[in-house]
Every structure is written in C-alpha cells, then in structure tokens.
Design an enzyme around this catalytic site. Structure first.
Site, short mmCIF file in Angstrom:
data_model
loop_
_atom_site.label_atom_id
_atom_site.label_comp_id
_atom_site.label_asym_id
_atom_site.label_seq_id
_atom_site.Cartn_x
_atom_site.Cartn_y
_atom_site.Cartn_z
N LYS A 1 0.82 -1.21 0.00
CA LYS A 1 0.00 0.00 0.00
C LYS A 1 0.86 1.27 0.00
CE LYS A 1 -3.88 -2.26 2.30
NZ LYS A 1 -4.87 -2.16 3.40
N TYR B 1 -12.52 -1.94 -3.40
CA TYR B 1 -12.97 -2.09 -2.01
C TYR B 1 -14.50 -1.98 -1.87
CZ TYR B 1 -8.31 -2.16 0.10
OH TYR B 1 -7.05 -2.53 0.51
N ASN C 1 -1.79 -0.03 6.85
CA ASN C 1 -1.29 -1.30 7.39
C ASN C 1 -0.40 -2.06 6.40
OD1 ASN C 1 -3.32 -2.01 5.65
ND2 ASN C 1 -4.43 -3.32 7.08
N HIS D 1 -2.21 -5.55 1.59
CA HIS D 1 -3.50 -6.21 1.46
C HIS D 1 -3.27 -7.61 0.94
CE1 HIS D 1 -7.64 -7.04 0.18
NE2 HIS D 1 -7.09 -7.52 -0.93
N GLU E 1 -9.95 -10.58 -7.48
CA GLU E 1 -8.95 -9.51 -7.30
C GLU E 1 -7.80 -9.63 -8.30
OE1 GLU E 1 -9.77 -8.82 -2.52
OE2 GLU E 1 -7.79 -9.47 -3.18
P1 CMP Z 1 -7.30 -4.58 3.83
O1 CMP Z 1 -6.86 -5.94 4.24
O2 CMP Z 1 -6.75 -4.02 2.59
O3 CMP Z 1 -8.90 -4.59 3.73
C1 CMP Z 1 -9.70 -3.46 3.99
C2 CMP Z 1 -8.90 -2.30 4.51
O4 CMP Z 1 -9.65 -1.33 5.20
C3 CMP Z 1 -7.92 -2.80 5.59
O5 CMP Z 1 -6.93 -3.57 5.02
C4 CMP Z 1 -7.49 -1.49 6.20
O6 CMP Z 1 -6.54 -0.79 5.41
C5 CMP Z 1 -8.81 -0.73 6.18
N1 CMP Z 1 -9.51 -0.81 7.47
C6 CMP Z 1 -10.04 -1.90 8.05
N2 CMP Z 1 -10.62 -1.58 9.23
C7 CMP Z 1 -10.45 -0.25 9.38
C8 CMP Z 1 -10.82 0.68 10.38
N3 CMP Z 1 -11.50 0.29 11.48
N4 CMP Z 1 -10.48 1.96 10.21
C9 CMP Z 1 -9.81 2.37 9.10
N5 CMP Z 1 -9.42 1.52 8.11
C10 CMP Z 1 -9.74 0.22 8.25
#
Ligand code: CMP
Length: 138
Positions: free
Chosen positions: A9, A49, A112, A115, A126
């Site tokens: 990311k 998403y 984070n 993904h 995907e």
């Molecule tokens: P990802 O695994 O890419 O799938 C959905 C994404 O939404 C997740 O990683 C995070 O980047 C984001 N995400 C999930 N939960 C939250 C949250 N509570 N607040 C903000 N972002 C979130």
C-alpha cells in the site's frame, strides 16, 4: 498450488519498504508471478474495495489508497491465500503477531502496509481486477 493477490500500500511504498516486503514474502516461500507499480484512480480504489462501501472508514480508505503508488503482485505457493494472510498478520498492526509484515512495516489499522485476498473466490476476482491471463507466469 494456489494464487493470491497482494498489494503493497501507499504508506509502505512511500516509506521505501517495498524491497524489504518482497524479500520477506519470498523468504517465507511464496513466489511472485506478476507485479506492477501503479497509482490507483479513485474509481479503481472504490471498485476494488466495494465490499466495504457501507463501512464508516470507506472514504478515508479510498483517499489513502489513491494517495501514492502501490505495488500489486500475484503470489503463488501451497495454500498461498492462508499462508500470505498469516505472514501479513492482523489487520491492525498493533495487534499483529511478531515477525509479520504488518507488525514490522504497518503504521495503524488503515495504513497497514499490505492487502491480501481473504478467500479463493476473492483471490480470483482480485487477480483479474489487475491482471490479464497473459501477464501471469505459469
Ligand atoms: P485490507 O486488508 O486491505 O482490507 C480493507 C482495509 O480497510 C484494511 O486492510 C485497512 O486498510 C482498512 N480498514 C479496516 N478496518 C479499518 C478501520 N477500522 N479503520 C480504518 N481503516 C480500516
């Protein structure tokens, strides 16, 4: 052998963690069969998403995902979907296990680092969102 989709990311690309994350993935036994670096459009990020579109964090998530380049990869290996989810660690880096990508390189629950697909159905969807069959090494 299974395939899964990985996205490094914008937070991790910006922090120059791409090489370290790729090393980590390969050292854990997954192989990279396709890779591209790109900046997602808002439309692409919203569409990717879409399952989260009712979530309170959706618009922030989209803003974040278009904020800079991402590195999108297809990984392959035995049980690749589950294996990659294990080595990514929990969604929230603060809760992630030691020696996981999100523990090492994630900042917070949104930024984070990576993904990964969460099921074989989603992995297929995907992967074809980003890659044509011709772009995958068999
Ligand atoms: P990802 O695994 O890419 O799938 C959905 C994404 O939404 C997740 O990683 C995070 O980047 C984001 N995400 C999930 N939960 C939250 C949250 N509570 N607040 C903000 N972002 C979130």
């Amino acid at each position: 052998m299974q395939k899964t989709l990985s996205i490094i990311k914008p937070d991790a690309v910006k922090a120059l963690y791409t090489g370290k994350i790729i090393d980590f993935i390969e050292n854990k036994g997954l192989q990279i069969v396709a890779k591209k670096k790109m900046v997602l459009t808002r439309k692409q990020a919203e569409s990717f998403y879409e399952v989260h579109k009712e979530k309170p964090f959706f618009s922030e998530l989209v803003d974040f995902m278009v904020s800079g380049p991402v590195v999108v990869q297809v990984l392959t290996g035995e049980n690749a979907i589950e294996h990659y989810r294990e080595i990514m660690g929990s969604t929230d880096p603060n809760m992630a296990e030691e020696d996981t990508i999100r523990k090492l390189y994630g900042k917070n629950i949104q930024c984070n680092a990576v993904h990964g697909s969460d099921s074989s159905e989603n992995a297929n969807t995907e992967i074809s969102f980003f890659f044509s069959k011709l772009e995958l090494i068999n």
